[in-house]
Scaffold this motif. Sequence first.
Motif, PDB file in Angstrom:
ATOM      1  N   LEU A  19     -13.240  16.759  66.439  1.00 24.14           N
ATOM      2  CA  LEU A  19     -12.750  15.609  65.668  1.00 24.14           C
ATOM      3  C   LEU A  19     -12.662  14.355  66.537  1.00 24.14           C
ATOM      4  CD1 LEU A  19      -9.913  17.100  63.418  1.00 24.14           C
ATOM      5  CD2 LEU A  19     -12.167  16.297  62.705  1.00 24.14           C
ATOM      6  N   LYS A  20     -12.180  14.528  67.787  1.00 25.74           N
ATOM      7  CA  LYS A  20     -12.061  13.396  68.708  1.00 25.74           C
ATOM      8  C   LYS A  20     -13.441  12.829  69.028  1.00 25.74           C
ATOM      9  CE  LYS A  20     -10.046  11.999  73.130  1.00 25.74           C
ATOM     10  NZ  LYS A  20     -11.001  10.952  73.298  1.00 25.74           N
ATOM     11  N   LYS A  21     -14.409  13.720  69.291  1.00 26.76           N
ATOM     12  CA  LYS A  21     -15.768  13.252  69.585  1.00 26.76           C
ATOM     13  C   LYS A  21     -16.346  12.495  68.396  1.00 26.76           C
ATOM     14  CE  LYS A  21     -17.114  16.713  72.999  1.00 26.76           C
ATOM     15  NZ  LYS A  21     -17.970  17.874  73.281  1.00 26.76           N
ATOM     16  N   GLU A  22     -16.129  13.026  67.187  1.00 23.16           N
ATOM     17  CA  GLU A  22     -16.614  12.368  65.973  1.00 23.16           C
ATOM     18  C   GLU A  22     -15.972  10.986  65.817  1.00 23.16           C
ATOM     19  OE1 GLU A  22     -16.527  13.126  61.175  1.00 23.16           O
ATOM     20  OE2 GLU A  22     -16.415  14.861  62.493  1.00 23.16           O
ATOM     21  N   LYS A  23     -14.674  10.912  66.067  1.00 14.32           N
ATOM     22  CA  LYS A  23     -13.958   9.640  65.970  1.00 14.32           C
ATOM     23  C   LYS A  23     -14.485   8.654  67.018  1.00 14.32           C
ATOM     24  CE  LYS A  23      -9.220   7.894  65.885  1.00 14.32           C
ATOM     25  NZ  LYS A  23      -7.805   8.246  66.077  1.00 14.32           N
ATOM     26  N   ASP A  24     -14.731   9.138  68.228  1.00 11.24           N
ATOM     27  CA  ASP A  24     -15.275   8.275  69.288  1.00 11.24           C
ATOM     28  C   ASP A  24     -16.664   7.763  68.921  1.00 11.24           C
ATOM     29  OD1 ASP A  24     -12.982   8.605  70.777  1.00 11.24           O
ATOM     30  OD2 ASP A  24     -13.831  10.128  72.119  1.00 11.24           O
ATOM     31  N   MET A  26     -17.838   7.367  65.857  1.00 11.22           N
ATOM     32  CA  MET A  26     -17.678   6.387  64.778  1.00 11.22           C
ATOM     33  C   MET A  26     -17.207   5.039  65.339  1.00 11.22           C
ATOM     34  SD  MET A  26     -16.078   8.809  61.754  1.00 11.22           S
ATOM     35  CE  MET A  26     -15.203   7.496  61.025  1.00 11.22           C
ATOM     36  N   ARG A  27     -16.289   5.085  66.303  1.00 12.21           N
ATOM     37  CA  ARG A  27     -15.795   3.857  66.918  1.00 12.21           C
ATOM     38  C   ARG A  27     -16.936   3.150  67.667  1.00 12.21           C
ATOM     39  NH1 ARG A  27     -11.260   5.526  69.916  1.00 12.21           N
ATOM     40  NH2 ARG A  27     -10.039   5.318  68.021  1.00 12.21           N
ATOM     41  N   GLU A  29     -20.102   3.362  67.010  1.00 12.47           N
ATOM     42  CA  GLU A  29     -21.021   2.825  65.998  1.00 12.47           C
ATOM     43  C   GLU A  29     -20.457   1.524  65.411  1.00 12.47           C
ATOM     44  OE1 GLU A  29     -24.407   2.698  63.466  1.00 12.47           O
ATOM     45  OE2 GLU A  29     -23.977   3.652  65.374  1.00 12.47           O
ATOM     46  N   SER A  30     -19.157   1.500  65.153  1.00  5.42           N
ATOM     47  CA  SER A  30     -18.528   0.286  64.623  1.00  5.42           C
ATOM     48  C   SER A  30     -18.656  -0.869  65.611  1.00  5.42           C
ATOM     49  CB  SER A  30     -17.051   0.532  64.329  1.00  5.42           C
ATOM     50  OG  SER A  30     -16.905   1.472  63.301  1.00  5.42           O
TER      51      SER A  30
END
Length: 114
Positions: A19-24, A26-27, A29-30
């Motif tokens: 989940l942390k890797k996915e959030k990182d 996404m961040r 990419e943003s």
Amino acid sequence: MDSVATENMPAATAHFGALKKEKDLMRAESVRIAKENAPSATLHFAAKREEKQAKRAEESAIAKANAPAATQYFGKIAEEKKADKAAGIAKAQAEHQAPAATQYFNAKKASKSS
């Protein structure tokens, strides 16, 4: 209960790590999208700022053009208020002095008739 938590710890760690890797990701990419769009966003907000400045300048020009008429209008109102106040004062003075004036003229009349 402790043994169940201990058994599930590696799976939970892996789950929350994912989940942390996915959030990182996404961040990241943003941030990448924001950097790509920065020039157009800068242009957009600069145009908005120029529109606001032009509108303010137009409103200021209209206000300056109307200033003499507004000054004349409010000056007229002030003069009317002064005249009303003066009339009110004169009326109050007349009402205050009326009994004395009546008495004076009655005495004058009485002295003529005698």
